[in-house]
Design a protein around this motif. Structure first.
Motif, PDB file in Angstrom:
ATOM      1  N   VAL A  46       0.858  -1.184   0.000  1.00  0.00           N
ATOM      2  CA  VAL A  46       0.000   0.000   0.000  1.00  0.00           C
ATOM      3  C   VAL A  46       0.895   1.234   0.000  1.00  0.00           C
ATOM      4  CG1 VAL A  46      -1.831   1.230   1.229  1.00  0.00           C
ATOM      5  CG2 VAL A  46      -1.771  -1.273   1.264  1.00  0.00           C
ATOM      6  N   ASN A  47       0.627   2.150  -0.909  1.00  0.00           N
ATOM      7  CA  ASN A  47       1.440   3.353  -1.033  1.00  0.00           C
ATOM      8  C   ASN A  47       1.218   4.313   0.140  1.00  0.00           C
ATOM      9  OD1 ASN A  47       3.182   5.182  -2.527  1.00  0.00           O
ATOM     10  ND2 ASN A  47       1.365   6.429  -2.781  1.00  0.00           N
ATOM     11  N   ASP A  48       2.275   4.988   0.523  1.00  0.00           N
ATOM     12  CA  ASP A  48       2.179   6.107   1.464  1.00  0.00           C
ATOM     13  C   ASP A  48       3.128   7.191   0.965  1.00  0.00           C
ATOM     14  OD1 ASP A  48       4.825   6.165   3.065  1.00  0.00           O
ATOM     15  OD2 ASP A  48       4.223   4.066   3.223  1.00  0.00           O
ATOM     16  N   ASP A  49       2.952   8.396   1.451  1.00  0.00           N
ATOM     17  CA  ASP A  49       3.747   9.520   0.960  1.00  0.00           C
ATOM     18  C   ASP A  49       4.981   9.808   1.821  1.00  0.00           C
ATOM     19  OD1 ASP A  49       2.003   9.908  -1.163  1.00  0.00           O
ATOM     20  OD2 ASP A  49       0.717  11.250  -0.005  1.00  0.00           O
ATOM     21  N   THR A  67       4.697   1.107  -9.291  1.00  0.00           N
ATOM     22  CA  THR A  67       3.280   0.809  -9.540  1.00  0.00           C
ATOM     23  C   THR A  67       2.436   1.171  -8.328  1.00  0.00           C
ATOM     24  OG1 THR A  67       3.876  -0.968 -11.052  1.00  0.00           O
ATOM     25  CG2 THR A  67       1.643  -0.997 -10.185  1.00  0.00           C
ATOM     26  N   ALA A  68       2.905   0.810  -7.134  1.00  0.00           N
ATOM     27  CA  ALA A  68       2.178   1.156  -5.905  1.00  0.00           C
ATOM     28  C   ALA A  68       2.101   2.670  -5.751  1.00  0.00           C
ATOM     29  CB  ALA A  68       2.843   0.527  -4.687  1.00  0.00           C
ATOM     30  N   HIS A  69       3.171   3.352  -6.076  1.00  0.00           N
ATOM     31  CA  HIS A  69       3.211   4.810  -5.961  1.00  0.00           C
ATOM     32  C   HIS A  69       2.209   5.454  -6.915  1.00  0.00           C
ATOM     33  CE1 HIS A  69       4.826   8.787  -5.199  1.00  0.00           C
ATOM     34  NE2 HIS A  69       4.991   8.962  -6.500  1.00  0.00           N
ATOM     35  N   GLN A  70       2.113   4.945  -8.126  1.00  0.00           N
ATOM     36  CA  GLN A  70       1.232   5.530  -9.130  1.00  0.00           C
ATOM     37  C   GLN A  70      -0.229   5.132  -8.970  1.00  0.00           C
ATOM     38  OE1 GLN A  70       3.228   4.123 -12.641  1.00  0.00           O
ATOM     39  NE2 GLN A  70       4.615   5.889 -12.722  1.00  0.00           N
ATOM     40  N   LYS A  71      -0.475   3.886  -8.557  1.00  0.00           N
ATOM     41  CA  LYS A  71      -1.854   3.393  -8.492  1.00  0.00           C
ATOM     42  C   LYS A  71      -2.411   3.283  -7.078  1.00  0.00           C
ATOM     43  CE  LYS A  71      -1.586   1.031 -12.859  1.00  0.00           C
ATOM     44  NZ  LYS A  71      -1.972  -0.126 -13.635  1.00  0.00           N
ATOM     45  N   GLY A  72      -1.569   3.483  -6.076  1.00  0.00           N
ATOM     46  CA  GLY A  72      -2.039   3.417  -4.695  1.00  0.00           C
ATOM     47  C   GLY A  72      -1.761   2.097  -4.012  1.00  0.00           C
ATOM     48  N   ALA A  73      -1.625   1.026  -4.791  1.00  0.00           N
ATOM     49  CA  ALA A  73      -1.324  -0.292  -4.231  1.00  0.00           C
ATOM     50  C   ALA A  73      -0.834  -1.188  -5.357  1.00  0.00           C
ATOM     51  CB  ALA A  73      -2.545  -0.915  -3.578  1.00  0.00           C
ATOM     52  N   CYS A  74      -0.118  -2.258  -4.987  1.00  0.00           N
ATOM     53  CA  CYS A  74       0.398  -3.178  -5.996  1.00  0.00           C
ATOM     54  C   CYS A  74       0.568  -4.564  -5.373  1.00  0.00           C
ATOM     55  CB  CYS A  74       1.739  -2.685  -6.531  1.00  0.00           C
ATOM     56  SG  CYS A  74       2.429  -3.737  -7.824  1.00  0.00           S
TER      57      CYS A  74
END
Length: 101
Positions: free
Chosen positions: A27-30, A58-65
């Motif tokens: 899961v992406n976080d900033d 991919t996680a950074h761009q789509k929010g999760a991978c």
């Protein structure tokens, strides 16, 4: 000749189902640095540098991978290990699991 009743016996074999697989999801976080995420992916999931960078991006761009797919217990232990590495370094890095469809 005597009449004999012969009964046919059928053997019932239980069908064993394969265990359901689970996806490990990044899961992406900033806040977590990209280099740290790549390092965790390489260490816990044994990915190459290129694979880890691709998953992180991919996680950074789509929010999760989806990182990988394993049996449930392995998926949960790897997700926990990777999340704990982030926590121990002071980052909100999060890996989750969910059943594969």
């Amino acid at each position: 000749m005597a009449d004999t009743d012969t009964k046919r016996r059928t053997k019932v074999e239980p069908k064993t189902e394969r265990p359901r697989l689970h996806k490990v999801i990044l899961v992406n976080d900033d806040y977590t640095p990209r280099e740290f995420v790549v390092m965790v992916l390489k260490a816990v999931f044994r990915t190459t540098e290129e694979e880890a960078y691709s998953v992180m991006l991919t996680a950074h761009q789509k929010g999760a991978c989806v990182v990988a797919v394993f049996a449930r217990d392995i998926a949960e232990s790897k997700a926990t290990e990777a999340t704990d590495l982030g926590k121990s370094a002071g980052y909100p890095l999060l890996f989750t699991t969910e059943p594969e469809e």
